[in-house]
Motif scaffolding. Structure first.
Motif, PDB file in Angstrom:
ATOM      1  N   GLY A 203      11.756  12.192   0.770  1.00  0.00           N
ATOM      2  CA  GLY A 203      10.644  12.306  -0.291  1.00  0.00           C
ATOM      3  C   GLY A 203       9.530  13.108   0.625  1.00  0.00           C
ATOM      4  N   VAL A 204       9.387  13.909   1.749  1.00  0.00           N
ATOM      5  CA  VAL A 204       8.934  15.004   1.957  1.00  0.00           C
ATOM      6  C   VAL A 204       9.104  16.724   2.190  1.00  0.00           C
ATOM      7  N   THR A 205       8.641  17.044   1.611  1.00  0.00           N
ATOM      8  CA  THR A 205       8.094  18.303   1.560  1.00  0.00           C
ATOM      9  C   THR A 205       7.015  18.969   1.483  1.00  0.00           C
ATOM     10  N   GLU A 206       6.671  20.145   1.774  1.00  0.00           N
ATOM     11  CA  GLU A 206       5.956  20.762   2.029  1.00  0.00           C
ATOM     12  C   GLU A 206       4.590  20.374   0.674  1.00  0.00           C
ATOM     13  N   GLU A 207       5.070  20.535  -0.002  1.00  0.00           N
ATOM     14  CA  GLU A 207       3.989  20.198  -1.011  1.00  0.00           C
ATOM     15  C   GLU A 207       4.122  18.405  -1.416  1.00  0.00           C
ATOM     16  N   SER A 208       5.049  17.568  -1.729  1.00  0.00           N
ATOM     17  CA  SER A 208       4.974  15.536  -1.470  1.00  0.00           C
ATOM     18  C   SER A 208       4.380  15.332  -0.761  1.00  0.00           C
ATOM     19  N   ASN A 209       3.883  16.419   0.952  1.00  0.00           N
ATOM     20  CA  ASN A 209       3.595  15.604   1.849  1.00  0.00           C
ATOM     21  C   ASN A 209       2.071  15.550   1.945  1.00  0.00           C
ATOM     22  N   ALA A 210       1.855  17.429   1.419  1.00  0.00           N
ATOM     23  CA  ALA A 210       0.368  17.307   0.757  1.00  0.00           C
ATOM     24  C   ALA A 210      -0.133  16.393  -0.507  1.00  0.00           C
ATOM     25  N   ARG A 211       0.398  16.236  -1.441  1.00  0.00           N
ATOM     26  CA  ARG A 211       0.294  15.321  -2.405  1.00  0.00           C
ATOM     27  C   ARG A 211      -0.262  14.091  -1.698  1.00  0.00           C
ATOM     28  N   ILE A 212       0.473  13.121  -1.072  1.00  0.00           N
ATOM     29  CA  ILE A 212       0.476  11.748  -0.436  1.00  0.00           C
ATOM     30  C   ILE A 212      -0.159  11.951   0.475  1.00  0.00           C
ATOM     31  N   SER A 213      -0.122  12.791   1.773  1.00  0.00           N
ATOM     32  CA  SER A 213      -1.353  12.276   2.212  1.00  0.00           C
ATOM     33  C   SER A 213      -2.733  12.663   1.818  1.00  0.00           C
ATOM     34  N   GLN A 214      -3.249  13.513   0.692  1.00  0.00           N
ATOM     35  CA  GLN A 214      -4.422  13.221  -0.137  1.00  0.00           C
ATOM     36  C   GLN A 214      -4.858  12.626  -0.718  1.00  0.00           C
ATOM     37  N   MET A 215      -3.302  11.766  -1.626  1.00  0.00           N
ATOM     38  CA  MET A 215      -3.851  10.316  -2.071  1.00  0.00           C
ATOM     39  C   MET A 215      -3.454   9.397  -1.302  1.00  0.00           C
ATOM     40  N   THR A 216      -3.583   9.151  -0.069  1.00  0.00           N
ATOM     41  CA  THR A 216      -3.627   7.897   0.588  1.00  0.00           C
ATOM     42  C   THR A 216      -4.721   7.918   1.367  1.00  0.00           C
ATOM     43  N   ALA A 217      -5.483   9.512   1.333  1.00  0.00           N
ATOM     44  CA  ALA A 217      -6.737   9.692   2.274  1.00  0.00           C
ATOM     45  C   ALA A 217      -7.756   9.097   0.867  1.00  0.00           C
ATOM     46  N   ASP A 218      -7.030   9.369  -0.109  1.00  0.00           N
ATOM     47  CA  ASP A 218      -8.422   8.687  -1.433  1.00  0.00           C
ATOM     48  C   ASP A 218      -9.008   7.531  -1.324  1.00  0.00           C
ATOM     49  N   ASN A 219      -7.133   6.892  -1.472  1.00  0.00           N
ATOM     50  CA  ASN A 219      -7.356   5.697  -1.334  1.00  0.00           C
ATOM     51  C   ASN A 219      -8.079   4.493  -0.348  1.00  0.00           C
ATOM     52  N   VAL A 220      -7.447   5.385   1.267  1.00  0.00           N
ATOM     53  CA  VAL A 220      -8.138   4.325   2.225  1.00  0.00           C
ATOM     54  C   VAL A 220      -9.853   4.668   1.716  1.00  0.00           C
ATOM     55  N   ARG A 221     -10.146   5.908   1.778  1.00  0.00           N
ATOM     56  CA  ARG A 221     -11.591   6.114   1.689  1.00  0.00           C
ATOM     57  C   ARG A 221     -12.317   5.019   0.644  1.00  0.00           C
ATOM     58  N   SER A 222     -11.354   5.134  -0.596  1.00  0.00           N
ATOM     59  CA  SER A 222     -12.431   4.280  -1.881  1.00  0.00           C
ATOM     60  C   SER A 222     -12.212   2.900  -1.728  1.00  0.00           C
ATOM     61  N   VAL A 223     -11.695   2.182  -0.881  1.00  0.00           N
ATOM     62  CA  VAL A 223     -11.701   0.749   0.404  1.00  0.00           C
ATOM     63  C   VAL A 223     -12.497   0.949   1.238  1.00  0.00           C
ATOM     64  N   LEU A 224     -12.881   1.863   2.176  1.00  0.00           N
ATOM     65  CA  LEU A 224     -13.873   1.941   2.726  1.00  0.00           C
ATOM     66  C   LEU A 224     -15.027   2.169   2.256  1.00  0.00           C
ATOM     67  N   GLU A 225     -15.233   3.259   0.718  1.00  0.00           N
ATOM     68  CA  GLU A 225     -16.852   3.531   1.115  1.00  0.00           C
ATOM     69  C   GLU A 225     -17.149   2.331  -0.312  1.00  0.00           C
ATOM     70  N   GLN A 226     -16.740   0.868  -0.354  1.00  0.00           N
ATOM     71  CA  GLN A 226     -16.786   0.462  -1.088  1.00  0.00           C
ATOM     72  C   GLN A 226     -18.090  -0.769  -0.463  1.00  0.00           C
ATOM     73  N   PRO A 227     -18.935  -1.199  -1.563  1.00  0.00           N
ATOM     74  CA  PRO A 227     -19.909  -2.057  -0.607  1.00  0.00           C
ATOM     75  C   PRO A 227     -19.515  -3.508   0.263  1.00  0.00           C
ATOM     76  N   ALA A 228     -19.875  -3.216   1.258  1.00  0.00           N
ATOM     77  CA  ALA A 228     -19.573  -4.254   2.297  1.00  0.00           C
ATOM     78  C   ALA A 228     -18.916  -5.893   1.508  1.00  0.00           C
ATOM     79  N   GLU A 229     -19.920  -6.151   1.067  1.00  0.00           N
ATOM     80  CA  GLU A 229     -19.443  -6.834   0.192  1.00  0.00           C
ATOM     81  C   GLU A 229     -18.260  -7.712  -0.377  1.00  0.00           C
ATOM     82  N   VAL A 230     -17.974  -6.251  -0.904  1.00  0.00           N
ATOM     83  CA  VAL A 230     -16.399  -6.534  -1.425  1.00  0.00           C
ATOM     84  C   VAL A 230     -14.905  -6.810  -0.662  1.00  0.00           C
ATOM     85  N   HIS A 231     -15.352  -6.892   0.519  1.00  0.00           N
ATOM     86  CA  HIS A 231     -14.454  -7.343   1.534  1.00  0.00           C
ATOM     87  C   HIS A 231     -14.641  -8.966   2.230  1.00  0.00           C
ATOM     88  N   SER A 232     -15.510  -9.483   1.834  1.00  0.00           N
ATOM     89  CA  SER A 232     -15.834 -10.205   2.422  1.00  0.00           C
ATOM     90  C   SER A 232     -14.893 -11.521   1.773  1.00  0.00           C
TER      91      SER A 232
END
Length: 313
Positions: free
Chosen positions: A284-313
Protein backbone atom coordinates in the motif's frame (compact mmCIF):
# COMPACT_ATOMS: atom_id res chain seq x y z
CA UNK A 1 0.32 24.65 21.21
CA UNK A 2 -1.02 21.05 20.78
CA UNK A 3 1.64 18.38 20.44
CA UNK A 4 1.65 15.58 17.84
CA UNK A 5 4.05 12.63 17.96
CA UNK A 6 4.78 10.80 14.68
CA UNK A 7 6.49 7.46 15.31
CA UNK A 8 6.74 6.02 11.78
CA UNK A 9 7.58 7.31 8.32
CA UNK A 10 5.35 9.95 6.74
CA UNK A 11 5.59 12.35 3.83
CA UNK A 12 7.99 15.03 5.02
CA UNK A 13 6.23 17.84 3.19
CA UNK A 14 3.03 17.03 5.05
CA UNK A 15 4.94 16.91 8.34
CA UNK A 16 6.35 20.35 7.62
CA UNK A 17 2.85 21.69 7.04
CA UNK A 18 1.70 20.22 10.35
CA UNK A 19 4.41 22.17 12.11
CA UNK A 20 2.43 25.29 11.27
CA UNK A 21 0.09 25.18 14.24
CA UNK A 22 1.37 22.17 16.18
CA UNK A 23 4.43 21.12 18.13
CA UNK A 24 5.50 18.09 16.10
CA UNK A 25 7.88 15.33 17.20
CA UNK A 26 8.73 13.38 14.04
CA UNK A 27 11.04 10.53 15.00
CA UNK A 28 10.83 7.21 13.15
CA UNK A 29 13.14 5.54 15.69
CA UNK A 30 10.38 5.74 18.31
CA UNK A 31 8.61 2.69 16.89
CA UNK A 32 11.56 0.56 17.98
CA UNK A 33 12.26 2.35 21.28
CA UNK A 34 9.24 1.85 23.50
CA UNK A 35 10.66 3.77 26.45
CA UNK A 36 11.41 6.82 24.32
CA UNK A 37 7.97 6.62 22.71
CA UNK A 38 6.20 6.52 26.07
CA UNK A 39 8.21 9.51 27.23
CA UNK A 40 7.45 11.42 24.02
CA UNK A 41 3.67 10.95 24.31
CA UNK A 42 3.51 11.99 27.98
CA UNK A 43 2.26 15.44 27.01
CA UNK A 44 0.98 14.63 23.52
CA UNK A 45 -2.44 15.55 22.19
CA UNK A 46 -2.15 13.35 19.11
CA UNK A 47 -0.10 10.48 17.75
CA UNK A 48 0.33 9.36 14.14
CA UNK A 49 1.30 5.74 13.49
CA UNK A 50 1.46 3.06 10.82
CA UNK A 51 1.09 -0.64 11.61
CA UNK A 52 4.05 -1.30 13.91
CA UNK A 53 3.42 1.14 16.75
CA UNK A 54 1.30 -0.55 19.40
CA UNK A 55 -1.34 1.87 20.67
CA UNK A 56 -2.47 -0.09 23.71
CA UNK A 57 -3.36 0.53 27.34
CA UNK A 58 0.29 1.04 28.24
CA UNK A 59 0.69 3.85 25.74
CA UNK A 60 -2.68 5.40 26.62
CA UNK A 61 -1.77 5.38 30.31
CA UNK A 62 1.47 7.17 29.43
CA UNK A 63 -0.42 9.81 27.41
CA UNK A 64 -3.25 11.10 29.63
CA UNK A 65 -3.91 14.09 27.37
CA UNK A 66 -4.15 12.10 24.14
CA UNK A 67 -7.15 13.02 22.02
CA UNK A 68 -6.56 11.40 18.65
CA UNK A 69 -4.70 8.55 16.96
CA UNK A 70 -4.05 9.09 13.27
CA UNK A 71 -3.47 5.84 11.37
CA UNK A 72 -1.43 6.05 8.16
CA UNK A 73 -3.48 3.31 6.52
CA UNK A 74 -6.61 1.36 7.39
CA UNK A 75 -5.59 -1.71 9.42
CA UNK A 76 -6.35 -1.27 13.10
CA UNK A 77 -5.06 -4.47 14.69
CA UNK A 78 -2.19 -2.54 16.35
CA UNK A 79 -4.63 -0.13 18.00
CA UNK A 80 -6.72 -1.09 21.03
CA UNK A 81 -10.00 0.42 19.91
CA UNK A 82 -11.83 -0.47 23.12
CA UNK A 83 -9.19 1.17 25.29
CA UNK A 84 -9.19 4.26 23.07
CA UNK A 85 -12.98 4.46 23.23
CA UNK A 86 -12.99 4.13 27.01
CA UNK A 87 -10.59 7.08 27.28
CA UNK A 88 -12.39 9.22 24.71
CA UNK A 89 -9.52 8.98 22.21
CA UNK A 90 -10.62 9.29 18.59
CA UNK A 91 -9.06 6.86 16.09
CA UNK A 92 -8.84 8.11 12.51
CA UNK A 93 -7.72 5.70 9.76
CA UNK A 94 -6.97 6.95 6.24
CA UNK A 95 -9.74 5.18 4.36
CA UNK A 96 -9.27 4.89 0.60
CA UNK A 97 -5.79 6.35 0.43
CA UNK A 98 -3.97 3.25 -0.72
CA UNK A 99 -6.63 1.12 -2.43
CA UNK A 100 -5.13 1.64 -5.88
CA UNK A 101 -1.62 0.84 -4.69
CA UNK A 102 -2.68 -2.45 -3.11
CA UNK A 103 -4.75 -3.37 -6.16
CA UNK A 104 -1.73 -2.81 -8.41
CA UNK A 105 0.41 -4.95 -6.10
CA UNK A 106 -2.09 -7.82 -6.19
CA UNK A 107 -2.36 -7.77 -9.98
CA UNK A 108 1.42 -7.56 -10.33
CA UNK A 109 1.65 -10.67 -8.18
CA UNK A 110 -0.98 -12.42 -10.27
CA UNK A 111 0.92 -11.67 -13.48
CA UNK A 112 4.30 -12.75 -12.09
CA UNK A 113 3.13 -15.89 -10.34
CA UNK A 114 0.94 -17.15 -13.16
CA UNK A 115 3.70 -16.74 -15.77
CA UNK A 116 6.41 -18.38 -13.61
CA UNK A 117 9.09 -17.23 -16.10
CA UNK A 118 10.19 -14.45 -13.78
CA UNK A 119 11.86 -16.98 -11.48
CA UNK A 120 14.40 -17.92 -14.17
CA UNK A 121 17.21 -15.38 -13.64
CA UNK A 122 19.61 -17.63 -11.70
CA UNK A 123 19.13 -20.56 -14.06
CA UNK A 124 19.73 -18.29 -17.05
CA UNK A 125 22.92 -16.89 -15.54
CA UNK A 126 24.09 -20.44 -14.89
CA UNK A 127 23.86 -21.13 -18.62
CA UNK A 128 20.55 -22.97 -18.55
CA UNK A 129 17.67 -22.35 -20.94
CA UNK A 130 14.55 -23.68 -19.13
CA UNK A 131 12.09 -22.55 -21.74
CA UNK A 132 9.77 -25.56 -21.66
CA UNK A 133 9.71 -25.73 -17.87
CA UNK A 134 8.66 -22.10 -17.54
CA UNK A 135 5.71 -21.96 -19.87
CA UNK A 136 3.19 -20.29 -17.58
CA UNK A 137 -0.42 -19.24 -17.79
CA UNK A 138 -2.21 -16.04 -18.76
CA UNK A 139 -4.34 -14.24 -16.23
CA UNK A 140 -7.05 -13.41 -18.79
CA UNK A 141 -9.84 -15.91 -18.26
CA UNK A 142 -8.48 -17.04 -14.90
CA UNK A 143 -10.48 -16.69 -11.69
CA UNK A 144 -9.35 -14.16 -9.10
CA UNK A 145 -10.74 -15.23 -5.74
CA UNK A 146 -11.03 -12.40 -3.23
CA UNK A 147 -11.31 -13.37 0.42
CA UNK A 148 -13.11 -10.36 1.80
CA UNK A 149 -14.81 -7.81 -0.43
CA UNK A 150 -14.24 -4.41 1.09
CA UNK A 151 -13.10 -1.24 -0.65
CA UNK A 152 -9.60 -2.46 -1.57
CA UNK A 153 -10.89 -5.80 -2.81
CA UNK A 154 -13.50 -4.04 -4.93
CA UNK A 155 -10.85 -1.81 -6.50
CA UNK A 156 -8.75 -4.90 -7.19
CA UNK A 157 -11.77 -6.57 -8.81
CA UNK A 158 -12.42 -3.57 -11.04
CA UNK A 159 -8.89 -3.57 -12.37
CA UNK A 160 -8.74 -7.36 -12.68
CA UNK A 161 -11.86 -7.45 -14.84
CA UNK A 162 -10.27 -4.87 -17.13
CA UNK A 163 -7.50 -7.44 -17.69
CA UNK A 164 -10.02 -10.11 -18.60
CA UNK A 165 -10.05 -11.96 -15.28
CA UNK A 166 -13.18 -13.46 -13.80
CA UNK A 167 -13.72 -12.37 -10.21
CA UNK A 168 -15.21 -14.42 -7.40
CA UNK A 169 -15.42 -13.38 -3.76
CA UNK A 170 -16.46 -14.46 -0.29
CA UNK A 171 -17.45 -11.98 2.40
CA UNK A 172 -19.92 -13.05 5.09
CA UNK A 173 -20.17 -9.47 6.35
CA UNK A 174 -21.49 -8.02 3.08
CA UNK A 175 -25.22 -8.46 2.51
CA UNK A 176 -25.94 -10.85 -0.38
CA UNK A 177 -28.18 -8.22 -1.93
CA UNK A 178 -25.63 -5.42 -1.75
CA UNK A 179 -25.04 -3.62 -5.08
CA UNK A 180 -21.27 -4.19 -4.73
CA UNK A 181 -21.80 -7.80 -5.84
CA UNK A 182 -22.83 -6.78 -9.35
CA UNK A 183 -20.64 -8.64 -11.86
CA UNK A 184 -18.97 -10.70 -9.12
CA UNK A 185 -19.39 -14.44 -8.56
CA UNK A 186 -20.44 -14.47 -4.91
CA UNK A 187 -19.64 -17.52 -2.79
CA UNK A 188 -21.33 -18.54 0.44
CA UNK A 189 -18.27 -20.28 1.89
CA UNK A 190 -14.51 -19.93 1.85
CA UNK A 191 -14.10 -23.56 0.80
CA UNK A 192 -16.28 -23.18 -2.29
CA UNK A 193 -14.39 -20.03 -3.29
CA UNK A 194 -10.97 -21.65 -2.93
CA UNK A 195 -12.05 -24.66 -4.95
CA UNK A 196 -12.49 -22.55 -8.11
CA UNK A 197 -9.58 -20.15 -7.57
CA UNK A 198 -6.63 -19.63 -9.89
CA UNK A 199 -5.36 -16.62 -7.92
CA UNK A 200 -6.32 -16.07 -4.28
CA UNK A 201 -5.94 -12.63 -2.71
CA UNK A 202 -6.68 -11.92 0.95
CA UNK A 203 -8.52 -8.77 1.98
CA UNK A 204 -9.41 -9.34 5.63
CA UNK A 205 -8.33 -7.79 8.95
CA UNK A 206 -6.48 -9.85 11.54
CA UNK A 207 -8.95 -11.04 14.17
CA UNK A 208 -9.34 -14.22 16.17
CA UNK A 209 -11.68 -15.43 13.42
CA UNK A 210 -9.18 -14.77 10.62
CA UNK A 211 -5.95 -15.84 12.33
CA UNK A 212 -4.51 -18.68 10.20
CA UNK A 213 -7.58 -18.50 8.00
CA UNK A 214 -5.31 -19.93 5.32
CA UNK A 215 -3.90 -23.07 6.92
CA UNK A 216 -3.12 -26.61 5.89
CA UNK A 217 -6.81 -27.43 5.49
CA UNK A 218 -7.73 -24.43 3.36
CA UNK A 219 -4.53 -24.70 1.30
CA UNK A 220 -5.57 -28.26 0.56
CA UNK A 221 -8.75 -26.96 -1.08
CA UNK A 222 -6.75 -25.10 -3.74
CA UNK A 223 -5.82 -26.46 -7.14
CA UNK A 224 -2.10 -27.32 -7.42
CA UNK A 225 -1.63 -24.64 -10.09
CA UNK A 226 -3.26 -21.92 -7.98
CA UNK A 227 -1.28 -19.05 -6.45
CA UNK A 228 -1.76 -17.09 -3.23
CA UNK A 229 -1.22 -13.37 -2.53
CA UNK A 230 -1.42 -11.82 0.93
CA UNK A 231 -1.19 -8.05 1.12
CA UNK A 232 -3.74 -7.83 3.93
CA UNK A 233 -2.46 -8.79 7.38
CA UNK A 234 0.26 -11.04 8.72
CA UNK A 235 -1.12 -13.92 10.75
CA UNK A 236 -4.01 -14.61 8.38
CA UNK A 237 -1.75 -17.16 6.66
CA UNK A 238 -0.16 -20.06 8.52
CA UNK A 239 3.38 -19.59 7.23
CA UNK A 240 4.51 -23.08 8.18
CA UNK A 241 1.61 -24.67 6.31
CA UNK A 242 2.29 -22.44 3.30
CA UNK A 243 5.98 -23.39 3.27
CA UNK A 244 5.07 -27.08 3.27
CA UNK A 245 2.54 -26.63 0.46
CA UNK A 246 5.06 -24.83 -1.75
CA UNK A 247 7.87 -27.28 -1.04
CA UNK A 248 5.57 -30.22 -1.77
CA UNK A 249 4.31 -28.72 -5.04
CA UNK A 250 0.74 -28.51 -3.77
CA UNK A 251 0.66 -24.80 -4.64
CA UNK A 252 2.22 -23.13 -7.69
CA UNK A 253 3.42 -19.96 -5.97
CA UNK A 254 2.82 -17.27 -3.38
CA UNK A 255 3.57 -13.61 -2.80
CA UNK A 256 3.55 -12.29 0.76
CA UNK A 257 3.77 -8.67 1.81
CA UNK A 258 2.74 -9.17 5.45
CA UNK A 259 3.99 -11.63 8.06
CA UNK A 260 3.30 -13.04 11.49
CA UNK A 261 6.46 -11.33 12.73
CA UNK A 262 7.84 -8.20 11.06
CA UNK A 263 10.73 -7.99 10.29
CA UNK A 264 11.15 -11.70 9.62
CA UNK A 265 13.06 -13.55 12.34
CA UNK A 266 16.33 -15.35 11.70
CA UNK A 267 15.65 -18.89 10.54
CA UNK A 268 12.15 -18.09 9.26
CA UNK A 269 10.17 -21.08 8.00
CA UNK A 270 9.94 -19.21 4.70
CA UNK A 271 13.67 -19.31 4.08
CA UNK A 272 14.57 -21.21 0.89
CA UNK A 273 10.96 -21.94 -0.04
CA UNK A 274 10.52 -22.23 -3.83
CA UNK A 275 8.22 -20.06 -5.94
CA UNK A 276 7.80 -17.55 -3.13
CA UNK A 277 8.14 -13.76 -3.35
CA UNK A 278 8.51 -11.74 -0.15
CA UNK A 279 8.16 -7.96 0.16
CA UNK A 280 8.42 -5.78 3.32
CA UNK A 281 4.81 -4.64 3.94
CA UNK A 282 4.98 -2.29 0.98
CA UNK A 283 1.87 -3.10 -1.07
CA UNK A 284 0.00 0.00 0.00
CA UNK A 285 3.01 2.31 -0.03
CA UNK A 286 4.01 4.11 -3.19
CA UNK A 287 5.28 7.66 -3.53
CA UNK A 288 1.78 8.68 -4.56
CA UNK A 289 -0.14 6.76 -1.89
CA UNK A 290 2.26 7.87 0.85
CA UNK A 291 1.57 11.49 -0.05
CA UNK A 292 -2.20 10.86 -0.15
CA UNK A 293 -2.33 8.95 3.12
CA UNK A 294 -0.04 11.39 4.89
CA UNK A 295 -2.23 14.32 3.88
CA UNK A 296 -5.43 12.49 4.80
CA UNK A 297 -4.04 11.56 8.20
CA UNK A 298 -2.73 15.06 8.89
CA UNK A 299 -6.13 16.49 7.99
CA UNK A 300 -7.87 13.92 10.19
CA UNK A 301 -5.70 14.70 13.19
CA UNK A 302 -5.89 18.44 12.63
CA UNK A 303 -9.70 18.31 12.45
CA UNK A 304 -9.91 16.62 15.85
CA UNK A 305 -7.35 18.82 17.59
CA UNK A 306 -8.86 22.03 16.22
CA UNK A 307 -12.32 21.20 17.60
CA UNK A 308 -13.48 23.19 20.62
CA UNK A 309 -12.13 21.76 23.87
CA UNK A 310 -15.57 20.72 25.15
CA UNK A 311 -15.92 18.22 22.28
CA UNK A 312 -13.21 16.06 23.89
CA UNK A 313 -14.62 16.18 27.42
Amino acid sequence: MPKIVISEFMDERVVANLEDGFAVVFDTTLVDDRGALLAAVADADGIIVRNRTQVNAELLDAAPGLKVVGRLGVGLDNIDLAACGARGVTVKPAHGGNAGSVAEYVLTGALILRRQAFFSSQAMLAGEWPRQALIGREIAGSILALVGFGAIARETARRAMALGMRVAAYDPHLDPGAPEWAGIERHDSLFSLLAVADVVSLHVPLTEATRHLIDGDTLGRLKPDAVLINAARGGTVDETALAHALRDGRLAGAMLDVFEQEPLPAGSVLEGVPNLILTPHIAGVTEESNARISQMTADNVRSVLEQPAEVHS
